[in-house]
Write a protein that holds these residues in place. Structure first.
Motif, PDB file in Angstrom:
ATOM      1  N   GLY A  38      -5.687 -53.893  15.658  1.00  0.00           N
ATOM      2  CA  GLY A  38      -6.558 -53.726  14.495  1.00  0.00           C
ATOM      3  C   GLY A  38      -7.889 -53.098  14.867  1.00  0.00           C
ATOM      4  N   ILE A  39      -8.459 -53.484  15.998  1.00  0.00           N
ATOM      5  CA  ILE A  39      -9.728 -52.888  16.445  1.00  0.00           C
ATOM      6  C   ILE A  39      -9.549 -51.397  16.703  1.00  0.00           C
ATOM      7  N   LEU A  40      -8.440 -51.038  17.376  1.00  0.00           N
ATOM      8  CA  LEU A  40      -8.158 -49.623  17.638  1.00  0.00           C
ATOM      9  C   LEU A  40      -8.011 -48.846  16.332  1.00  0.00           C
ATOM     10  N   PHE A  41      -7.273 -49.398  15.391  1.00  0.00           N
ATOM     11  CA  PHE A  41      -7.055 -48.704  14.123  1.00  0.00           C
ATOM     12  C   PHE A  41      -8.335 -48.628  13.304  1.00  0.00           C
ATOM     13  N   PHE A  42      -9.187 -49.628  13.418  1.00  0.00           N
ATOM     14  CA  PHE A  42     -10.469 -49.604  12.706  1.00  0.00           C
ATOM     15  C   PHE A  42     -11.346 -48.466  13.221  1.00  0.00           C
ATOM     16  N   ILE A  43     -11.379 -48.273  14.539  1.00  0.00           N
ATOM     17  CA  ILE A  43     -12.156 -47.176  15.120  1.00  0.00           C
ATOM     18  C   ILE A  43     -11.598 -45.828  14.664  1.00  0.00           C
ATOM     19  N   ILE A  44     -10.265 -45.692  14.717  1.00  0.00           N
ATOM     20  CA  ILE A  44      -9.629 -44.444  14.281  1.00  0.00           C
ATOM     21  C   ILE A  44      -9.907 -44.197  12.800  1.00  0.00           C
ATOM     22  N   CYS A 251      -6.875 -18.472  14.906  1.00  0.00           N
ATOM     23  CA  CYS A 251      -5.643 -19.211  14.608  1.00  0.00           C
ATOM     24  C   CYS A 251      -5.493 -20.486  15.435  1.00  0.00           C
ATOM     25  N   GLY A 252      -6.311 -20.620  16.494  1.00  0.00           N
ATOM     26  CA  GLY A 252      -6.130 -21.727  17.428  1.00  0.00           C
ATOM     27  C   GLY A 252      -6.225 -23.096  16.792  1.00  0.00           C
ATOM     28  N   SER A 253      -7.248 -23.300  15.953  1.00  0.00           N
ATOM     29  CA  SER A 253      -7.439 -24.616  15.339  1.00  0.00           C
ATOM     30  C   SER A 253      -6.293 -24.954  14.401  1.00  0.00           C
ATOM     31  N   HIS A 254      -5.815 -23.944  13.658  1.00  0.00           N
ATOM     32  CA  HIS A 254      -4.713 -24.195  12.723  1.00  0.00           C
ATOM     33  C   HIS A 254      -3.436 -24.555  13.472  1.00  0.00           C
ATOM     34  N   VAL A 255      -3.167 -23.864  14.576  1.00  0.00           N
ATOM     35  CA  VAL A 255      -1.975 -24.169  15.370  1.00  0.00           C
ATOM     36  C   VAL A 255      -2.055 -25.590  15.923  1.00  0.00           C
ATOM     37  N   CYS A 256      -3.235 -26.002  16.379  1.00  0.00           N
ATOM     38  CA  CYS A 256      -3.413 -27.370  16.893  1.00  0.00           C
ATOM     39  C   CYS A 256      -3.120 -28.405  15.818  1.00  0.00           C
ATOM     40  N   VAL A 257      -3.615 -28.163  14.598  1.00  0.00           N
ATOM     41  CA  VAL A 257      -3.394 -29.102  13.494  1.00  0.00           C
ATOM     42  C   VAL A 257      -1.915 -29.147  13.126  1.00  0.00           C
ATOM     43  N   ALA A 296      -7.683 -38.435  11.756  1.00  0.00           N
ATOM     44  CA  ALA A 296      -8.856 -38.539  12.628  1.00  0.00           C
ATOM     45  C   ALA A 296      -9.018 -37.315  13.521  1.00  0.00           C
ATOM     46  N   LEU A 297      -7.895 -36.738  13.969  1.00  0.00           N
ATOM     47  CA  LEU A 297      -7.966 -35.598  14.889  1.00  0.00           C
ATOM     48  C   LEU A 297      -8.241 -34.273  14.189  1.00  0.00           C
ATOM     49  N   ASN A 298      -7.760 -34.108  12.966  1.00  0.00           N
ATOM     50  CA  ASN A 298      -7.906 -32.821  12.280  1.00  0.00           C
ATOM     51  C   ASN A 298      -9.360 -32.351  12.194  1.00  0.00           C
ATOM     52  N   PRO A 299     -10.303 -33.181  11.716  1.00  0.00           N
ATOM     53  CA  PRO A 299     -11.689 -32.705  11.652  1.00  0.00           C
ATOM     54  C   PRO A 299     -12.296 -32.456  13.029  1.00  0.00           C
ATOM     55  N   ILE A 300     -11.868 -33.214  14.041  1.00  0.00           N
ATOM     56  CA  ILE A 300     -12.372 -32.984  15.393  1.00  0.00           C
ATOM     57  C   ILE A 300     -11.915 -31.623  15.900  1.00  0.00           C
ATOM     58  N   VAL A 301     -10.642 -31.303  15.675  1.00  0.00           N
ATOM     59  CA  VAL A 301     -10.108 -30.013  16.114  1.00  0.00           C
ATOM     60  C   VAL A 301     -10.854 -28.867  15.445  1.00  0.00           C
ATOM     61  N   TYR A 302     -11.036 -28.955  14.132  1.00  0.00           N
ATOM     62  CA  TYR A 302     -11.726 -27.877  13.434  1.00  0.00           C
ATOM     63  C   TYR A 302     -13.209 -27.830  13.784  1.00  0.00           C
ATOM     64  N   GLY A 303     -13.801 -28.992  14.041  1.00  0.00           N
ATOM     65  CA  GLY A 303     -15.203 -29.006  14.431  1.00  0.00           C
ATOM     66  C   GLY A 303     -15.444 -28.387  15.793  1.00  0.00           C
ATOM     67  N   VAL A 304     -14.495 -28.549  16.704  1.00  0.00           N
ATOM     68  CA  VAL A 304     -14.643 -28.028  18.064  1.00  0.00           C
ATOM     69  C   VAL A 304     -14.234 -26.559  18.147  1.00  0.00           C
ATOM     70  N   LYS A 305     -13.135 -26.185  17.482  1.00  0.00           N
ATOM     71  CA  LYS A 305     -12.556 -24.863  17.686  1.00  0.00           C
ATOM     72  C   LYS A 305     -12.980 -23.821  16.657  1.00  0.00           C
ATOM     73  N   THR A 306     -13.562 -24.232  15.539  1.00  0.00           N
ATOM     74  CA  THR A 306     -13.984 -23.269  14.523  1.00  0.00           C
ATOM     75  C   THR A 306     -15.486 -23.044  14.655  1.00  0.00           C
ATOM     76  N   LYS A 307     -15.855 -21.812  14.978  1.00  0.00           N
ATOM     77  CA  LYS A 307     -17.256 -21.497  15.301  1.00  0.00           C
ATOM     78  C   LYS A 307     -18.193 -21.773  14.136  1.00  0.00           C
TER      79      LYS A 307
END
Length: 323
Positions: A38-44, A251-257, A296-307
């Motif tokens: 539950g703690i792990l899922f709460f953080i995610i 295209c990199g961020s979209h492929v990751c997602v 949780a990962l989708n916004p991180i990927v776009y935040g890191v890989k989309t200029k």
């Protein structure tokens, strides 16, 4: 005659039986780890809400992000927020407070939004692949092809298709008589899991619940694959290395997602089909991770890989560092 009458009355009473509350158990076999899970899922969950919330805020207030690609990204972020809020809060209450009751209407509602969110995610990823195809293969005609009217039609098609695919599941469940103990060894309600509690033939549920979503996702994957085949062919025909690198980066961020969304789905299907020796607790844990991690990962990927997004985040939250 009397026997026939009793049989008909029993059938009528059975078919008109209104199921009471269902009990969600969580992850059987891992009860001693529920608090830590539950703690792990709460953080995610917090990361998913914060990340997608930031994306929606930036795309809504920054005029430079008012482009088709970022509009589709905002749709993906909104869908991921719906998916997280549909399943994770109830799962947290189970992990921390023990098995929880859920009414049958609430169970159907949760089931609908769970499957609807997955169908929406798949359709949005297809729309984003089409956007990248037009941007790279027809850059000079991008704004004339993806007009406001075309984008509106894509959005309506995405929403209506997902609704039409998933909504029949509600009626397929409501038609079933339930006469067993309504205990679900899971953290949320999903179509086949609820149907298996019925004391009637669920062949239609199984065929519809498996065939229609799989065919839909498979068709989306095929179309996405065709789009990226054409995209890669156009990229490698570009004259300069810098142009090829820039096109690949877009295209990199979209492929990751895409990989984040479809890889766990394929893994889940394969383990259910062939992983008969895998413990049930592993299947349930994997299903919960599939609901929690991609949002949780989708916004991180776009935040890191989309200029553009990365720059806006830095300017918005770390203004002093850019002066």
């Amino acid at each position: 005659m009397i026997i026939l009458k009793k049989t008909l009355m029993a059938t009528f009473n059975l078919s008109s039986f209104k199921p009471g509350p269902l009990i969600l158990l969580g992850i059987p076999g891992l009860e001693e780890f529920h608090v830590w899970i539950g703690i792990l899922f709460f953080i995610i969950y917090l990361v998913a809400l914060a990340g997608n919330g930031v994306l929606l805020y930036l795309i809504s207030v920054e005029r430079s992000l008012h482009e088709p690609m970022f509009f589709f990204l905002s749709m993906l972020a909104a869908t991921d927020i719906i998916l997280s809020n549909t399943c994770v809060p109830k799962a947290l209450s189970i992990f921390w407070l023990g098995p929880q009751e859920i009414t049958f209407p609430a169970c159907l509602t949760q089931m609908f939004f769970l499957h609807y969110s997955f169908a929406m995610d798949s359709a949005i990823l297809l729309a984003m692949a089409f956007d990248r195809y037009v941007a790279i293969c027809f850059p000079l005609r991008y704004t004339t092809i993806l007009t406001r009217q075309i984008i509106t039609k894509i959005v309506m098609a995405t929403v209506s298709r997902s609704f039409c695919i998933i909504f029949p599941c509600v009626f397929l469940l409501k038609r079933l008589p339930f006469c067993r103990t309504l205990i679900i060894p899971h953290t949320y309600c999903e179509h086949i899991g609820v149907a298996q509690l019925a004391c009637a033939d669920i062949s239609i549920n199984i065929w519809y619940g498996f065939a229609v979503p799989v065919m839909t996702v498979t068709s989306d994957l095929i179309l996405i694959g065709i789009s990226y085949t054409l995209i890669l062919r156009a990229i490698f025909n570009l004259p300069s290395r810098d142009a090829r690198q820039k096109a690949l980066n877009t295209c990199g961020s979209h492929v990751c997602v895409i990989l984040i969304f479809y890889t766990p789905a394929l893994f889940s299907v394969l383990t259910h089909r062939f992983g008969h020796n895998i413990p049930r607790s592993f299947h349930i844990l994997a299903a919960n991770l599939y609901v929690a991690i991609p949002p949780a990962l989708n916004p991180i990927v776009y935040g890191v890989k989309t200029k553009q997004i990365r720059q806006k985040i830095i300017l918005s939250f770390f203004p002093k560092g850019n002066q």
